[in-house]
Design an enzyme around this catalytic site. Structure first.
Site, PDB file in Angstrom:
ATOM      1  N   ARG A  12      52.083  31.780 -22.876  1.00 33.65           N
ATOM      2  CA  ARG A  12      51.089  32.063 -21.833  1.00 33.65           C
ATOM      3  C   ARG A  12      51.779  32.563 -20.549  1.00 33.65           C
ATOM      4  O   ARG A  12      51.712  33.741 -20.211  1.00 33.65           O
ATOM      5  CB  ARG A  12      50.251  30.791 -21.565  1.00 33.65           C
ATOM      6  N   ASP A  13      52.469  31.694 -19.859  1.00 35.50           N
ATOM      7  CA  ASP A  13      53.058  32.057 -18.562  1.00 35.50           C
ATOM      8  C   ASP A  13      54.095  33.169 -18.729  1.00 35.50           C
ATOM      9  O   ASP A  13      54.190  34.089 -17.916  1.00 35.50           O
ATOM     10  CB  ASP A  13      53.713  30.816 -17.935  1.00 35.50           C
ATOM     11  N   HIS A 202      55.599  21.676 -13.262  1.00 42.09           N
ATOM     12  CA  HIS A 202      55.740  23.061 -13.735  1.00 42.09           C
ATOM     13  C   HIS A 202      56.605  23.809 -12.730  1.00 42.09           C
ATOM     14  O   HIS A 202      56.172  24.062 -11.614  1.00 42.09           O
ATOM     15  CB  HIS A 202      54.325  23.657 -13.830  1.00 42.09           C
ATOM     16  N   HIS A 204      59.395  27.007 -11.726  1.00 39.52           N
ATOM     17  CA  HIS A 204      59.969  28.320 -12.008  1.00 39.52           C
ATOM     18  C   HIS A 204      61.405  28.334 -11.476  1.00 39.52           C
ATOM     19  O   HIS A 204      61.717  27.650 -10.500  1.00 39.52           O
ATOM     20  CB  HIS A 204      59.132  29.424 -11.362  1.00 39.52           C
ATOM     21  N   CYS A 235      59.875  37.410 -12.603  1.00 40.09           N
ATOM     22  CA  CYS A 235      59.050  37.257 -11.417  1.00 40.09           C
ATOM     23  C   CYS A 235      58.811  38.651 -10.844  1.00 40.09           C
ATOM     24  O   CYS A 235      59.768  39.354 -10.532  1.00 40.09           O
ATOM     25  CB  CYS A 235      59.765  36.375 -10.397  1.00 40.09           C
ATOM     26  N   ASN A 244      59.771  30.935 -15.725  1.00 34.52           N
ATOM     27  CA  ASN A 244      59.748  29.472 -15.777  1.00 34.52           C
ATOM     28  C   ASN A 244      61.151  28.923 -15.987  1.00 34.52           C
ATOM     29  O   ASN A 244      62.045  29.626 -16.446  1.00 34.52           O
ATOM     30  CB  ASN A 244      58.894  28.988 -16.950  1.00 34.52           C
TER      31      ASN A 244
HETATM   32 ZN   LIG Z   1      54.042  29.298 -13.865  1.00 36.33          ZN
END
Ligand SMILES: [Zn+2]
Length: 301
Positions: A12-13, A202, A204, A235, A244
């Site tokens: 997902r991310d 969570h 990064h 990013c 992440n």
């Molecule tokens: Zn994230």
């Protein structure tokens, strides 16, 4: 039961922010390999309009596939009631609602204020969802690329509202601004407000502090972490920076500390090979996959 619980958010991310699309069949093979490596929770996609994010267009199919993997908790992200209804239809075990603590981030991302987003989560929570776990994730909880600093009072207030509506709450450093002292302080403040409902972290690794922040959260009692294989996704505002915190490195850190993640690093490397062969042009990161395991390394002895 593992001492450390890791949720892989790469599908997902990671893929949502990747430049290259991963074909549906390759996603299935990769998710299968992640589960085979011992990951017990995977955020497999996001129920957002496919026109906005084409990489997430096959999320319903991916959820149905992931549900066939034994013992896997299948997580999907939903930004609103419509996405939540699609997640329920697809049969997700757990749904995550991101609510930005940064007013500017929230308004530019979902065209809603944080308060309006909390009301959207309320609508979802009131919608029948038997057996489905709800997670409220406070995003940009440690700073925001648009707004800059995010007041800690805003983070605590939103986390408290989400705790009334959801089964658990996570704090997310969406843009990689957090530092370990700040992580300790904010997790401690939120925990004193909502107690055990504060569950996930969570992070990064945009500025290289992902693992340091994870360790700081661990020392504040956090046992649930999100991470993505290879730090996939990067990013958009920091060319060359990973996304992440890297799953392989996070697993290594905890296992080397003698903590059980339930995850087999060698099997994780096989899943990484599938990832890089599916989207070979996409940069992936991580120290352990490059340096290898230390001589004589063994899991959580
Ligand atoms: Zn994230």
């Amino acid at each position: 039961m593992s001492e450390i619980h890791i949720c892989e958010v790469g599908p997902r991310d990671g893929l949502q922010n990747a430049k290259h699309l991963m074909p549906t069949q390759a996603k299935k093979a990769w998710i299968g390999a992640l589960a085979a490596a011992g990951l017990r929770e995977i955020e497999v996609g996001s129920f957002v309009p496919p026109k906005l994010i084409p990489a997430m267009a096959d999320t319903a199919e991916i959820v149905s596939f992931a549900k066939t993997l034994p013992g896997l908790k299948v997580v999907a992200l939903a930004p609103n009631l419509k996405g939540f209804q699609r997640a329920l239809e697809a049969g997700a075990h757990k749904v995550t609602f991101p609510v930005s603590a940064s007013r500017l981030h929230s308004e530019s991302n979902v065209r809603m204020t944080p308060e309006q987003m909390v009301e959207e989560v309320r609508k979802c929570a009131q919608h029948p969802h038997p057996g489905v776990e709800l997670e409220g994730a406070v995003s940009t909880a440690f700073g925001c690329t648009l707004q800059g600093p995010v007041p800690e009072d805003d983070v605590v207030r939103i986390a408290a509202r989400l705790a009334e509506l959801c089964d658990c709450v996570a704090l997310a450093d969406t843009v990689g601004y957090a530092n370990p002292a700040q992580v300790r302080r904010i997790f401690r403040r939120v925990k004193s407000e909502i107690g055990e409902k504060l569950e996930g972290a969570h992070f990064h690794d945009t500025r290289g502090l992902g693992l340091a922040n994870a360790l700081a959260a661990y020392e504040e009692g956090v046992r649930h972490f999100d991470s993505s294989m290879g730090g996939l996704g990067g990013c958009p505002f920091a060319p060359g920076a990973s996304g992440n915190v890297v799953t392989e490195d996070l697993v290594f850190m905890f296992e080397a500390m003698g903590l059980d993640t339930g995850i087999d690093l060698e099997a994780l490397f096989k899943a990484r090979a599938l990832l890089s062969s599916a989207i070979p042009e996409e940069p992936i990161y991580g120290h352990i996959p490059l340096a290898g395991l230390p001589k004589g390394f063994s899991r959580h002895v």
